[in-house]
Design a protein around this motif. Structure first.
Motif, PDB file in Angstrom:
ATOM      1  N   TRP A  88       0.862  -1.192   0.000  1.00  0.00           N
ATOM      2  CA  TRP A  88       0.000   0.000   0.000  1.00  0.00           C
ATOM      3  C   TRP A  88       0.901   1.246   0.000  1.00  0.00           C
ATOM      4  O   TRP A  88       1.820   1.329   0.813  1.00  0.00           O
ATOM      5  CB  TRP A  88      -0.870  -0.013   1.246  1.00  0.00           C
ATOM      6  CG  TRP A  88      -1.986   0.999   1.247  1.00  0.00           C
ATOM      7  CD1 TRP A  88      -1.944   2.243   1.796  1.00  0.00           C
ATOM      8  CD2 TRP A  88      -3.276   0.843   0.691  1.00  0.00           C
ATOM      9  NE1 TRP A  88      -3.134   2.884   1.608  1.00  0.00           N
ATOM     10  CE2 TRP A  88      -3.989   2.036   0.923  1.00  0.00           C
ATOM     11  CE3 TRP A  88      -3.932  -0.191  -0.007  1.00  0.00           C
ATOM     12  CZ2 TRP A  88      -5.292   2.242   0.511  1.00  0.00           C
ATOM     13  CZ3 TRP A  88      -5.229   0.019  -0.413  1.00  0.00           C
ATOM     14  CH2 TRP A  88      -5.902   1.227  -0.160  1.00  0.00           C
ATOM     15  N   PRO A  89       0.620   2.225  -0.872  1.00  0.00           N
ATOM     16  CA  PRO A  89       1.459   3.428  -0.889  1.00  0.00           C
ATOM     17  C   PRO A  89       1.404   4.134   0.471  1.00  0.00           C
ATOM     18  O   PRO A  89       0.309   4.361   0.989  1.00  0.00           O
ATOM     19  CB  PRO A  89       0.816   4.306  -1.968  1.00  0.00           C
ATOM     20  CG  PRO A  89      -0.102   3.419  -2.733  1.00  0.00           C
ATOM     21  CD  PRO A  89      -0.468   2.263  -1.860  1.00  0.00           C
ATOM     22  N   ALA A  90       2.573   4.472   1.000  1.00  0.00           N
ATOM     23  CA  ALA A  90       2.644   5.041   2.349  1.00  0.00           C
ATOM     24  C   ALA A  90       1.740   6.260   2.483  1.00  0.00           C
ATOM     25  O   ALA A  90       1.742   7.150   1.636  1.00  0.00           O
ATOM     26  CB  ALA A  90       4.090   5.420   2.670  1.00  0.00           C
TER      27      ALA A  90
ATOM     28  N   THR B  69      -7.032   2.208   4.292  1.00  0.00           N
ATOM     29  CA  THR B  69      -5.591   2.506   4.371  1.00  0.00           C
ATOM     30  C   THR B  69      -4.830   1.184   4.440  1.00  0.00           C
ATOM     31  O   THR B  69      -5.396   0.107   4.194  1.00  0.00           O
ATOM     32  CB  THR B  69      -5.263   3.371   5.606  1.00  0.00           C
ATOM     33  OG1 THR B  69      -5.462   2.577   6.780  1.00  0.00           O
ATOM     34  CG2 THR B  69      -6.124   4.630   5.662  1.00  0.00           C
ATOM     35  N   ALA B  70      -3.569   1.272   4.830  1.00  0.00           N
ATOM     36  CA  ALA B  70      -2.683   0.108   4.770  1.00  0.00           C
ATOM     37  C   ALA B  70      -2.974  -0.949   5.844  1.00  0.00           C
ATOM     38  O   ALA B  70      -2.466  -2.063   5.773  1.00  0.00           O
ATOM     39  CB  ALA B  70      -1.235   0.559   4.875  1.00  0.00           C
ATOM     40  N   GLU B  71      -3.760  -0.569   6.874  1.00  0.00           N
ATOM     41  CA  GLU B  71      -4.025  -1.551   7.939  1.00  0.00           C
ATOM     42  C   GLU B  71      -5.521  -1.682   8.154  1.00  0.00           C
ATOM     43  O   GLU B  71      -6.228  -0.687   8.324  1.00  0.00           O
ATOM     44  CB  GLU B  71      -3.344  -1.123   9.245  1.00  0.00           C
ATOM     45  CG  GLU B  71      -1.838  -1.153   9.125  1.00  0.00           C
ATOM     46  CD  GLU B  71      -1.133  -1.086  10.477  1.00  0.00           C
ATOM     47  OE1 GLU B  71      -1.825  -0.988  11.517  1.00  0.00           O
ATOM     48  OE2 GLU B  71       0.106  -1.129  10.475  1.00  0.00           O
TER      49      GLU B  71
END
Ligand code: ATP
Ligand code: MG
Length: 563
Positions: A362-364, A389-391
């Protein structure tokens, strides 16, 4: 009233009688009543009676039909104002309106008294001074006639004087009663000179200390009905044997109309108790949190549980009105609730048993707004944007370390779609010393947003998720049946011995951001889990989300029972 159910397609026997009476011109219109005693909260059995009485009035509204809400508050000992208010709230919530016709049986005390005096004057009532035990011993039984009391033939004047003195407070409780003089040999024991007035030195919530004699139910009820010009007095079957007495009072008292009593079978539900006395005990002894505990069959509990009033009305319509007592499977009620909520509630995502997934590619810092339909089968319900988001959190059950072939959700190397968003592939997982998975690692498949599945990728399932950055924690109350057996009243150790120890489980879950701000009473489906409602008392939008499980998506009891 709001949104009435249409009359049943095939008229039940009571509606048939009423239609027949109207057709025959017996009454200009139909007047029914719902007469609760304000000694407890209403329960779903009362809902059956409310839907019948108010329903009939609504069906005949054109001819001016109406249904009275009458508080049967002639017994001073157990009645409270709190109950009166709760009953009004419940009837309104069920969707019915008594309009101008709110009555209190205690407003008629003077009328019952006059009727009693009339009975004395016509030689049809007498003051009894034998004790309760003596009266009982002389009442006889089904094979033996009763024995006349020595006071049965006292003079009319003596009776009038004594009854006046009873009213004046000259006697202690139990010293004397007024009895109707009917027939001590009647095969119907209810007609063997029943007590119609007793002395109770107790204050009354409406009349205070004005009275120390109170009429018995069997005497007061027909008089109330007649005074209000009720045409059809609908009650439950246990009063069938009391009908001759009901008619006797109507025939022998100076009443302005002649109501007709008709009996129907009461509602009994499996896994449920309905007696107000027992419900009170559950409340008073703290087995439940109050009259509105979502596990109770009280209308306030059912409402807090998230059962819609319309589902209840529909249920009452479905079970119908008959003369045969039986037990209705509570699963039928749950079915109606599910059916109703399925059609009309929005979908939301909540993870009840969460495990974290980290999306490594996932892009930061990137936040994607994912449009998710509010009701997949109903496009008119629109869509909402849910941040990703990433999480994220997913259900533990949606991941298996060593998945069998037919498991279409997440496992090492497996793909699954995040509801409304991309397909992810599990690249690994971490666990603690005990072997519990702590984090799942995954990657997002580019170009899979929405619904597209690239060729060669096997992805057969979509799972719900909650973003770990934007989601919130919520207290979730998982309610189950309050009793473990179908007929708690018949349990050998009493109904308290079969309380389900797992009837309430409280967990902390992850919920999508929109849910945290929901108003109390907001109802929705947690996708793939069940129907939930923001608790009307404890849920604080944005501060402390609390949701009650109304009903699971499927009937887990049928599964448990192996049916
Ligand atoms: P209790 O539990 O003390 O016996 P009740 O259930 O009779 O009381 P009421 O307040 O007298 O309570 O009831 C009001 C009305 O609701 C009555 O007309 C009664 O017949 C009806 N009713 C009560 N329970 C049921 C039931 N389980 N099914 C259908 N009607 C009911
Ligand atoms: Mg009753």
């Amino acid at each position: 009233m709001s949104d009435p159910e249409p009359a049943p397609a095939k008229l039940d026997f009571i509606r048939e009688i009423i239609a027949g009476d109207l057709a025959a011109g017996k009454h200009a219109t139909t007047i029914t009543r719902f007469p609760p005693e304000p000694n407890g909260y209403l329960h779903i059995g009362h809902a059956k009676s409310i839907c019948l009485n108010f329903g009939i009035a609504a069906e005949h509204a054109q001819s001016g039909a109406r249904c009275h809400l009458r508080f049967d508050d002639t017994n001073p000992e157990k009645e409270e104002v709190e109950y009166v208010e709760s009953i009004k709230t419940d009837v309104k919530w069920l969707g019915f309106d008594w309009g101008e016709h709110l009555y209190f049986a205690s407003d008629y005390f003077e009328f019952y008294y006059d009727c009693a005096v009339h009975l004395i004057k016509t030689g049809k009532a007498y003051v009894e001074q034998e004790s309760v035990e003596e009266m009982r011993a002389k009442r006889g039984n089904l094979t033996q006639p009763g024995i006349h009391s020595p006071y049965r033939e006292r003079s009319l004047q003596d009776n009038l004087d004594l009854f006046a003195r009873m009213r004046a407070g000259d006697f202690k409780e139990g010293e004397c009663v007024l009895r109707a003089k009917i027939d001590m040999a009647s095969p119907n024991l209810n007609l063997r000179d029943p007590v119609i007035y007793r002395i109770l030195h107790a204050g009354h919530h409406n009349t205070g200390d004005a009275w120390c004699i109170y009429p018995m139910y069997d005497f007061a009820h027909p008089l109330e009905d007649a005074l209000e010009h009720i045409t059809h007095s609908l009650c439950t079957l246990e009063f069938e044997n009391h009908r001759p007495l009901y008619d006797w009072f109507i025939d022998n008292c100076p009443v302005p109309s002649k109501p007709r009593q008709i009996e129907f079978a009461r509602l009994s539900l499996s896994y449920t108790i309905m007696s107000k006395r027992k419900l009170l005990q559950l409340v008073q002894e703290g087995h439940v949190s109050g009259w509105d505990d979502p596990r109770l069959p009280t209308l306030s509990g059912i409402r807090r549980r998230g059962y819609p009033a319309a589902a209840l009305r529909h249920f009452c319509q479905r079970i119908g009105i008959t003369k045969f007592n039986g037990t209705t499977d509570v699963a039928l009620l749950e079915f109606e609730v599910r059916d109703f909520l399925n059609a009309c509630t929005p979908r939301r995502m909540a993870v009840l048993n969460p495990v974290k997934v980290v999306l490594d590619n996932w892009p930061a810092g990137s936040v994607v707004q994912v449009p998710i339909p509010n009701h997949p089968q109903n496009p008119a319900a629109g869509a909402r944007q849910v941040a990703l988001t990433a999480e994220i959190w997913i259900e533990r059950d949606d991941f298996m370390e060593v998945p069998p072939k037919k498991f279409h959700r997440l496992g090492p190397g497996r793909h699954v779609r995040l509801r409304g968003a991309q397909i992810i592939r599990c690249t690994g997982f971490e666990h603690d010393a005990a072997g519990n998975v702590t984090v799942i690692r995954a990657e997002v498949l580019p170009g899979t947003m929405g619904a597209s599945t690239p060729e060669g990728i096997e992805c057969r399932a979509a799972i719900h998720w909650v973003d770990a950055t934007h989601g919130a924690d919520a207290e979730i109350r998982i309610y189950d049946r309050l009793f473990t057996v179908e007929d708690p009243d018949a349990a050998e150790g009493g109904f308290l011995s079969v309380i389900n120890p797992d009837s309430l489980t409280i967990i902390t879950a992850k919920i999508e951001p929109l849910l945290a701000g929901a108003e109390p009473g907001f109802t929705c489906q947690f996708e793939r889990i069940g129907y939930f409602v923001a608790d009307s008392l404890d849920h604080q939008p944005g501060v402390k989300p609390v949701f009650n499980r109304t009903v699971a998506l499927r009937d887990s009891w049928t599964k448990k029972a192996g049916n």
